[in-house]
Design a protein around this motif. Structure first.
Motif, mmCIF file in Angstrom:
data_model
loop_
_atom_site.group_PDB
_atom_site.id
_atom_site.type_symbol
_atom_site.label_atom_id
_atom_site.label_comp_id
_atom_site.label_asym_id
_atom_site.label_seq_id
_atom_site.Cartn_x
_atom_site.Cartn_y
_atom_site.Cartn_z
ATOM 1 N N ILE A 1 0.668 -1.316 -0.027
ATOM 2 C CA ILE A 1 0.057 0.063 -0.218
ATOM 3 C C ILE A 1 0.917 1.217 -0.039
ATOM 4 C CG2 ILE A 1 -1.604 1.430 1.336
ATOM 5 C CD1 ILE A 1 -2.678 -1.215 2.331
ATOM 6 N N GLU A 2 2.005 1.288 0.754
ATOM 7 C CA GLU A 2 2.915 2.194 0.661
ATOM 8 C C GLU A 2 3.352 2.711 -0.682
ATOM 9 O OE1 GLU A 2 6.066 1.435 3.337
ATOM 10 O OE2 GLU A 2 5.063 2.273 4.880
ATOM 11 N N GLY A 3 3.557 1.635 -1.333
ATOM 12 C CA GLY A 3 3.815 2.063 -2.890
ATOM 13 C C GLY A 3 2.888 2.282 -3.816
ATOM 14 N N PHE A 4 1.472 2.152 -3.280
ATOM 15 C CA PHE A 4 0.468 1.975 -4.341
ATOM 16 C C PHE A 4 0.067 3.551 -4.694
ATOM 17 C CE2 PHE A 4 -4.083 1.220 -5.197
ATOM 18 C CZ PHE A 4 -3.821 0.287 -6.201
ATOM 19 N N GLU A 5 0.390 4.070 -5.806
ATOM 20 C CA GLU A 5 0.070 5.299 -6.104
ATOM 21 C C GLU A 5 -1.509 5.917 -5.919
ATOM 22 O OE1 GLU A 5 1.248 9.088 -7.037
ATOM 23 O OE2 GLU A 5 2.581 7.421 -6.881
ATOM 24 N N PRO A 6 -2.384 5.133 -6.428
ATOM 25 C CA PRO A 6 -3.936 5.693 -6.216
ATOM 26 C C PRO A 6 -4.137 5.832 -4.527
ATOM 27 C CG PRO A 6 -3.900 3.950 -7.761
ATOM 28 C CD PRO A 6 -2.415 3.905 -7.094
ATOM 29 N N ALA A 7 -3.313 5.214 -3.632
ATOM 30 C CA ALA A 7 -3.706 5.329 -2.215
ATOM 31 C C ALA A 7 -2.632 6.501 -1.539
ATOM 32 C CB ALA A 7 -3.596 4.027 -1.434
ATOM 33 N N ALA A 8 -1.925 7.294 -2.339
ATOM 34 C CA ALA A 8 -0.973 8.040 -1.915
ATOM 35 C C ALA A 8 -1.432 9.096 -1.056
ATOM 36 C CB ALA A 8 -0.098 8.409 -3.177
ATOM 37 N N GLY A 9 -2.940 9.501 -1.539
ATOM 38 C CA GLY A 9 -3.263 10.751 -0.863
ATOM 39 C C GLY A 9 -3.742 10.359 0.693
ATOM 40 N N LEU A 10 -3.659 9.057 1.074
ATOM 41 C CA LEU A 10 -3.967 8.571 2.467
ATOM 42 C C LEU A 10 -2.798 7.977 3.240
ATOM 43 C CD1 LEU A 10 -7.156 6.691 1.320
ATOM 44 C CD2 LEU A 10 -7.240 8.968 1.817
ATOM 45 N N TYR B 1 -1.774 7.571 6.204
ATOM 46 C CA TYR B 1 -2.034 6.674 7.498
ATOM 47 C C TYR B 1 -2.454 5.429 7.037
ATOM 48 C CZ TYR B 1 -6.605 7.868 6.042
ATOM 49 O OH TYR B 1 -7.897 8.204 5.323
ATOM 50 N N LEU B 2 -2.842 5.305 5.865
ATOM 51 C CA LEU B 2 -3.318 3.881 5.528
ATOM 52 C C LEU B 2 -2.428 2.579 5.579
ATOM 53 C CD1 LEU B 2 -6.219 2.935 4.268
ATOM 54 C CD2 LEU B 2 -5.013 2.900 2.082
ATOM 55 N N PRO B 3 -1.045 2.563 5.232
ATOM 56 C CA PRO B 3 -0.191 1.635 5.483
ATOM 57 C C PRO B 3 -0.033 1.325 6.851
ATOM 58 C CG PRO B 3 0.805 3.041 4.027
ATOM 59 C CD PRO B 3 -0.274 3.680 4.339
ATOM 60 N N ASP B 4 -0.087 2.247 8.054
ATOM 61 C CA ASP B 4 -0.150 1.847 9.234
ATOM 62 C C ASP B 4 -1.472 1.276 9.787
ATOM 63 O OD1 ASP B 4 2.556 2.776 9.697
ATOM 64 O OD2 ASP B 4 2.047 4.734 10.335
ATOM 65 N N VAL B 5 -2.469 1.847 9.283
ATOM 66 C CA VAL B 5 -3.845 1.144 9.722
ATOM 67 C C VAL B 5 -3.652 -0.311 9.328
ATOM 68 C CG1 VAL B 5 -6.199 1.011 9.001
ATOM 69 C CG2 VAL B 5 -5.164 3.354 9.340
ATOM 70 N N ALA B 6 -3.055 -0.705 8.085
ATOM 71 C CA ALA B 6 -3.028 -2.190 7.633
ATOM 72 C C ALA B 6 -2.020 -2.851 8.768
ATOM 73 C CB ALA B 6 -2.213 -2.287 6.109
ATOM 74 N N ARG B 7 -0.724 -2.033 9.193
ATOM 75 C CA ARG B 7 0.102 -2.735 10.072
ATOM 76 C C ARG B 7 -0.824 -3.261 11.111
ATOM 77 N NH1 ARG B 7 3.639 1.255 7.865
ATOM 78 N NH2 ARG B 7 4.928 -0.104 6.261
ATOM 79 N N LEU B 8 -1.549 -2.271 11.837
ATOM 80 C CA LEU B 8 -2.205 -2.461 12.820
ATOM 81 C C LEU B 8 -3.248 -3.837 12.850
ATOM 82 C CD1 LEU B 8 -3.261 -1.841 15.711
ATOM 83 C CD2 LEU B 8 -4.835 0.098 14.525
ATOM 84 N N GLU B 9 -3.799 -3.860 11.585
ATOM 85 C CA GLU B 9 -4.769 -5.088 11.251
ATOM 86 C C GLU B 9 -3.890 -6.236 11.243
ATOM 87 O OE1 GLU B 9 -8.713 -3.996 9.615
ATOM 88 O OE2 GLU B 9 -7.595 -3.001 7.892
ATOM 89 N N TRP B 10 -2.655 -6.174 10.782
ATOM 90 C CA TRP B 10 -1.839 -7.342 10.952
ATOM 91 C C TRP B 10 -1.416 -7.790 12.182
ATOM 92 C CZ3 TRP B 10 -1.613 -11.201 7.447
ATOM 93 C CH2 TRP B 10 -0.692 -12.239 7.824
ATOM 94 N N ALA B 11 -1.159 -6.937 12.873
ATOM 95 C CA ALA B 11 -0.805 -6.954 14.130
ATOM 96 C C ALA B 11 -2.049 -7.756 15.004
ATOM 97 C CB ALA B 11 -0.408 -6.080 14.789
ATOM 98 N N TRP B 12 -3.296 -7.346 14.740
ATOM 99 C CA TRP B 12 -4.442 -7.617 15.462
ATOM 100 C C TRP B 12 -4.764 -9.180 14.954
ATOM 101 C CZ3 TRP B 12 -8.125 -5.352 18.531
ATOM 102 C CH2 TRP B 12 -9.339 -6.203 18.441
ATOM 103 N N HIS B 13 -4.484 -9.561 13.630
ATOM 104 C CA HIS B 13 -4.984 -10.721 12.964
ATOM 105 C C HIS B 13 -3.862 -11.770 13.674
ATOM 106 C CE1 HIS B 13 -4.990 -14.003 10.363
ATOM 107 N NE2 HIS B 13 -3.736 -13.900 9.716
ATOM 108 N N SER B 14 -2.427 -11.348 13.813
ATOM 109 C CA SER B 14 -1.533 -12.077 14.523
ATOM 110 C C SER B 14 -1.873 -12.485 15.675
ATOM 111 C CB SER B 14 -0.277 -11.801 14.155
ATOM 112 O OG SER B 14 0.208 -11.280 12.922
ATOM 113 N N ALA B 15 -2.210 -11.332 16.587
ATOM 114 C CA ALA B 15 -2.467 -11.636 18.029
ATOM 115 C C ALA B 15 -3.758 -12.666 18.245
ATOM 116 C CB ALA B 15 -2.814 -10.488 18.843
ATOM 117 N N PHE B 16 -4.735 -12.347 17.271
ATOM 118 C CA PHE B 16 -5.881 -13.069 17.314
ATOM 119 C C PHE B 16 -5.594 -14.559 17.286
ATOM 120 C CE2 PHE B 16 -9.889 -14.962 15.901
ATOM 121 C CZ PHE B 16 -10.882 -14.310 16.691
#
Lengths: 261, 92, 279
Positions: free
Chosen positions: A104-113, A115-130
């Motif tokens: 997502i960090e390198g995904f041009e169409p989402a460059a305007g957001l 914070y999005l990569p860190d939201v995704a990192r948070l979700e992966w951490a959530w999934h791993s903890a779950f």
């Protein structure tokens, strides 16, 4: 088996190729029958759609807040780009998608957001903890049995489920207002500031706890196996900080480091 | 050095004073944090990734990558802040 | 490999889905057994496994998987099989099943059940793989006929002959998916009853039922609807021919309330009981 292997490789390439009308689909369609109403490439494209659907649905389950932020159409488009360049190496889909944030960090169409990569990192951490291994709380009796002379060699550990996550954006607030059960205002101001979080599981309860500076520093050191001798020099408030972190459940184990003397 | 020793012993005394078994219960009441999925998995999209596998087919569109021109249309519109202006792609 | 090990699995069960965990534990609906999708419980710990522990104490279960990649030309994934074995050791399913398909090649998984060409080469290959799996697990497995949306030009036999030959040669059992047979018959233009004449009845230990979707030029196996009337008809013929084999309702897309699944299972149960009385 060589013929079968070749056929399987051609079919997989046709299914995973970026281009639905490209040479890969052409090559594989030579092995496939046409039927009433469907050409050989069209038969392969049924599988292309099914596989795309399987991956995007799985990523949507692992990254539900990311999907909600972007809307389903954008998310599915982004996920289908990701899956075409990111092979799955495990039969377990729960192991797929760990590099989504970097993508997502390198995904041009989402460059305007930003914070999005860190939201995704948070979700992966959530999934791993779950799905992390079940764990019991810190063995305080056992800790009491460590001789005083060995205390400087104590190394404390975070729960196996825990991940520390720092972001310059308040990603925990973004996460919170995008939960189904959230009923408050959905607006978040990024200027609320940075987040330092521990994502972990206590029993079967999932938690995201925002951390103070000293809590963050201590827990970060613990992930680096820093022993008590060093920590007690570094943290003047250790006498309250350590019990405080244990009380919250952020410390779940200990061991004795090799003697350095 | 003696100070370090004292501090270390004070820290451990604090931990031992918490007592066995008290930790989990106290932590539950300690701090609100953000808590979810305590055994209850809701239907819908977000079931914490516990049903990733199925033996049914998933149907989707098979768009070529080049045709991909979407703009975000989710709740990201509700996230505001000065850093967005710096990151925003140029209008075309 | 006991022949009487299946006595606890009788009648019409439903596929266990995580959305229904809490309700099943709380309400214990009257279904005779549940089928568990193996790979959804490959986690090291957490809620899903804890729920399954409780549910397992209430119902007999079977394990159904999608990850064996039995038809693949890659080496068998023994890490996967070891995890499956430990899952089976912990939850003691009556049996384990997977599909007559491949999901990976060159170490890359597509996570969709892809068809094999019905050739002698593929037959020999998959038979050897099932042998290996059964040796490793120390038990006979069931293999399921998958729904397919393509067929290969170099086929040397029909799919029902292929399924029969695989089962006979590897001495495995069969999970006959009636819906898949119906979908394939429609997609590839054959009579689904060919299956009924070809299958060795003694090996068919389980039947699957589910709902497909009708697209422009083909049927697609979404498991997202009630079982369609013509599939119920084929099911009726199947149990007349093969006997009142334990039957499972599968639902994976747009998963409905538990009552809907239970009602579908009751429908199958009625058919099974009618057959048992007339027999």
């Amino acid at each position: 088996m060589q013929r079968l292997n070749q056929l399987q490789r051609r079919v997989r390439e046709a299914i995973m190729a970026a281009d639905a009308d490209g040479t890969e689909v052409c090559a594989a369609s030579e092995t496939v029958n046409a039927t009433h109403g469907l050409s050989s490439p069209e038969h392969l494209r049924i599988y292309r759609r099914a596989v795309t659907g399987t991956f995007t649905r799985a990523l949507g389950q692992l990254y539900p807040v990311t999907m909600r932020l972007l809307g389903r159409e954008f998310f599915d488009g982004m996920a289908s780009r990701y899956m075409r360049i990111t092979p799955s190496h495990s039969p377990d889909l729960a192991e797929y998608g760990s590099s989504f944030a970097e993508f997502i960090e390198g995904f041009e169409p989402a460059a305007g957001l930003p914070y999005l990569p860190d939201v995704a990192r948070l979700e992966w951490a959530w999934h791993s903890a779950f799905s992390a291994a079940d764990e019991t709380a810190l063995n305080i009796d056992g800790l009491g049995e460590v001789p005083e002379s060995d205390r400087d060699r104590l190394v404390f550990a975070l729960p196996a489920s825990a991940a520390l996550l720092a972001s310059q954006y308040p990603v925990h607030r973004i996460w919170q207002v995008n939960q189904d059960e959230w009923t408050g205002p959905e607006e978040v101001d990024l200027d609320e500031g940075a987040a330092r979080l521990i994502v972990w599981r206590r029993g079967y309860d999932m938690r995201i706890d925002p951390l103070q500076d000293n809590e963050w520093s201590l827990l970060s050191d613990l992930t680096g196996n820093v022993p008590m001798r060093v920590l007690s020099n570094k943290f003047p408030d250790m006498a309250t900080l350590l019990p405080h972190c244990v009380e919250h459940g952020w410390i779940a184990g200990f061991q004795l480091a090799e003697s350095t003397d | 050095m003696k100070e370090t020793k004292n501090l270390m012993n004070a820290a451990l005394a604090g931990v031992l004073a918490l007592g066995l078994g008290a930790i989990a219960d106290q932590a539950a009441a300690a701090k609100p944090g953000f808590e979810k999925c305590a055994g209850v998995v809701k239907s819908g999209m977000n079931d914490c990734g516990t049903s990733l596998h199925a033996c049914a087919g998933q149907a989707t569109a098979d768009n070529n990558a080049e045709e991909w021109i979407y703009v975000p249309a989710g709740t990201c519109g509700k996230i505001a802040g000065s850093s967005l202006k710096e990151a925003a792609p140029k209008e075309s | 490999m006991s022949e009487t090990a299946d006595v606890r699995i009788r009648g019409a069960g439903i596929g266990l889905r995580s959305q229904h965990h809490q309700e099943i534990i709380a309400r214990q609906p009257a279904v005779p057994w549940l089928e568990v999708l193996s790979e959804n419980y490959y986690a090291a710990g957490g809620t899903a496994l804890a729920n399954l522990e409780q549910i397992r104490n209430l119902y007999p279960i079977t394990l159904h998987g999608v990850g064996m990649s039995l038809g693949s030309t890659d080496p068998l994934n023994f890490d996967y099989l070891a995890r499956l074995k430990s899952l089976a050791d912990r939850f003691e399913p009556e049996w384990l099943s997977d599909h007559l398909a491949w999901i990976s090649v060159g170490g890359e998984y597509v996570h969709d059940l892809l068809p094999l060409p019905y050739t002698q080469e593929a037959l020999d290959h998959v038979v050897a793989r099932i042998d290996q799996v059964q040796d490793f697990l120390g038990r006979r497995i069931l293999i399921e006929n998958p729904s397919t949306y393509l067929s290969y030009r170099d086929a040397e036999m029909s799919e029902w002959e292929f399924v029969r030959e695989v089962a006979e040669s590897s001495d495995c059992d069969i999970l006959f998916d009636v819906n898949n047979a119906y979908v394939n018959a429609s997609n590839h233009g054959f009579a689904a009853t060919n299956y009924l004449d070809a299958l060795p009845a003694a090996r068919v230990r389980e039947i699957h039922l589910a709902g497909f979707a009708q697209y422009d030029n083909y049927l697609f196996d979404t498991h997202g609807e009630r079982v369609h009337p013509p599939v119920w008809e084929l099911y009726q013929l199947t149990i007349e021919r093969i006997g009142p084999v334990p039957t499972l309702i599968e639902w994976d897309t747009d998963i409905p309330d538990l009552e809907v699944l239970v009602a579908e299972a009751e429908k199958a149960q009625t058919a099974l009981e009618a057959h048992s009385c007339s027999a």
